[in-house]
Scaffold this motif. Structure first.
Motif, mmCIF file in Angstrom:
data_model
loop_
_atom_site.group_PDB
_atom_site.id
_atom_site.type_symbol
_atom_site.label_atom_id
_atom_site.label_comp_id
_atom_site.label_asym_id
_atom_site.label_seq_id
_atom_site.Cartn_x
_atom_site.Cartn_y
_atom_site.Cartn_z
ATOM 1 N N UNK A 6 0.795 -1.231 0.000
ATOM 2 C CA UNK A 6 0.000 0.000 0.000
ATOM 3 C C UNK A 6 0.833 1.290 0.000
ATOM 4 N N UNK A 7 2.110 1.228 0.400
ATOM 5 C CA UNK A 7 2.972 2.415 0.376
ATOM 6 C C UNK A 7 3.637 2.658 -0.975
ATOM 7 N N UNK A 8 3.450 1.753 -1.936
ATOM 8 C CA UNK A 8 4.001 1.956 -3.287
ATOM 9 C C UNK A 8 3.274 3.132 -3.933
ATOM 10 N N UNK A 9 4.020 3.961 -4.682
ATOM 11 C CA UNK A 9 3.426 5.186 -5.239
ATOM 12 C C UNK A 9 2.300 4.923 -6.238
ATOM 13 N N UNK A 10 2.254 3.759 -6.865
ATOM 14 C CA UNK A 10 1.185 3.456 -7.821
ATOM 15 C C UNK A 10 0.009 2.714 -7.196
ATOM 16 N N UNK A 11 0.123 2.378 -5.924
ATOM 17 C CA UNK A 11 -0.921 1.584 -5.286
ATOM 18 C C UNK A 11 -2.251 2.336 -5.275
ATOM 19 N N UNK A 12 -3.304 1.617 -5.635
ATOM 20 C CA UNK A 12 -4.667 2.163 -5.595
ATOM 21 C C UNK A 12 -5.513 1.182 -4.791
ATOM 22 N N UNK A 13 -6.142 1.687 -3.736
ATOM 23 C CA UNK A 13 -6.913 0.815 -2.852
ATOM 24 C C UNK A 13 -8.135 0.244 -3.563
ATOM 25 N N UNK A 72 14.457 -4.880 -6.773
ATOM 26 C CA UNK A 72 13.137 -4.707 -6.178
ATOM 27 C C UNK A 72 13.269 -4.725 -4.663
ATOM 28 N N UNK A 73 12.540 -3.834 -4.011
ATOM 29 C CA UNK A 73 12.523 -3.780 -2.555
ATOM 30 C C UNK A 73 11.136 -4.168 -2.071
ATOM 31 N N UNK A 74 11.104 -4.952 -1.013
ATOM 32 C CA UNK A 74 9.855 -5.459 -0.456
ATOM 33 C C UNK A 74 9.706 -5.007 0.992
ATOM 34 N N UNK A 75 8.476 -4.926 1.444
ATOM 35 C CA UNK A 75 8.190 -4.541 2.825
ATOM 36 C C UNK A 75 7.072 -5.430 3.342
ATOM 37 N N UNK A 82 2.480 -10.335 5.072
ATOM 38 C CA UNK A 82 3.071 -10.799 3.809
ATOM 39 C C UNK A 82 4.094 -9.783 3.322
ATOM 40 N N UNK A 83 5.145 -10.285 2.659
ATOM 41 C CA UNK A 83 6.113 -9.404 2.016
ATOM 42 C C UNK A 83 5.517 -8.950 0.685
ATOM 43 N N UNK A 84 5.544 -7.634 0.435
ATOM 44 C CA UNK A 84 4.912 -7.078 -0.756
ATOM 45 C C UNK A 84 5.873 -6.116 -1.460
ATOM 46 N N UNK A 85 5.678 -5.965 -2.768
ATOM 47 C CA UNK A 85 6.526 -5.100 -3.592
ATOM 48 C C UNK A 85 6.341 -3.642 -3.191
ATOM 49 N N UNK A 86 7.449 -3.003 -2.792
ATOM 50 C CA UNK A 86 7.404 -1.613 -2.349
ATOM 51 C C UNK A 86 7.951 -0.662 -3.405
ATOM 52 N N UNK A 87 9.078 -1.022 -4.020
ATOM 53 C CA UNK A 87 9.687 -0.129 -5.011
ATOM 54 C C UNK A 87 10.719 -0.899 -5.815
#
Length: 103
Positions: A6-13, A72-75, A82-87
């Motif tokens: 959710x903190x990724x700049x392209x994330x849309x809820x 790729x960085x994950x958070x 869960x580990x998710x794609x951040x940037x």
């Protein structure tokens, strides 16, 4: 989409259905334009939350291919654990002067 933090700049809820559909359409469009030819992971990884790899993509339009390197960085998502794609930082290996940041 489901693996994007959710903190990724392209994330849309999910509650923004119209915008999320556009995001999904853009991702599908990219996937339909290219064939994923190969992926090679770096022997040494930059950190515990990052992974580096080189990918070769073939254009379905003109049969040319491009090579990109990405770190790729994950958070870890606090809600799902869960580990998710951040940037990511992408380098176009065909044009080494071109760096594409996805954060």
């Amino acid at each position: 989409i489901l693996t994007t933090h959710p903190n990724h700049h392209n994330y849309i809820s999910i509650d923004r259905k119209g915008q999320r559909k556009l995001w999904e359409r853009d991702l599908k469009s990219f996937a339909n334009e290219f064939n994923f030819l190969s992926i090679e992971f770096d022997n040494e990884q930059p950190s515990l939350d990052s992974i580096g790899f080189t990918i070769k993509l073939g254009s379905k339009v003109d049969n040319k291919f491009n090579i990109y390197h990405e770190v790729s960085t994950f958070k870890r998502d606090e809600n799902t654990d869960r580990w998710m794609y951040l940037s990511g930082q992408v380098v176009d290996k065909n044009r080494l002067d071109k760096v594409i940041n996805t954060n």
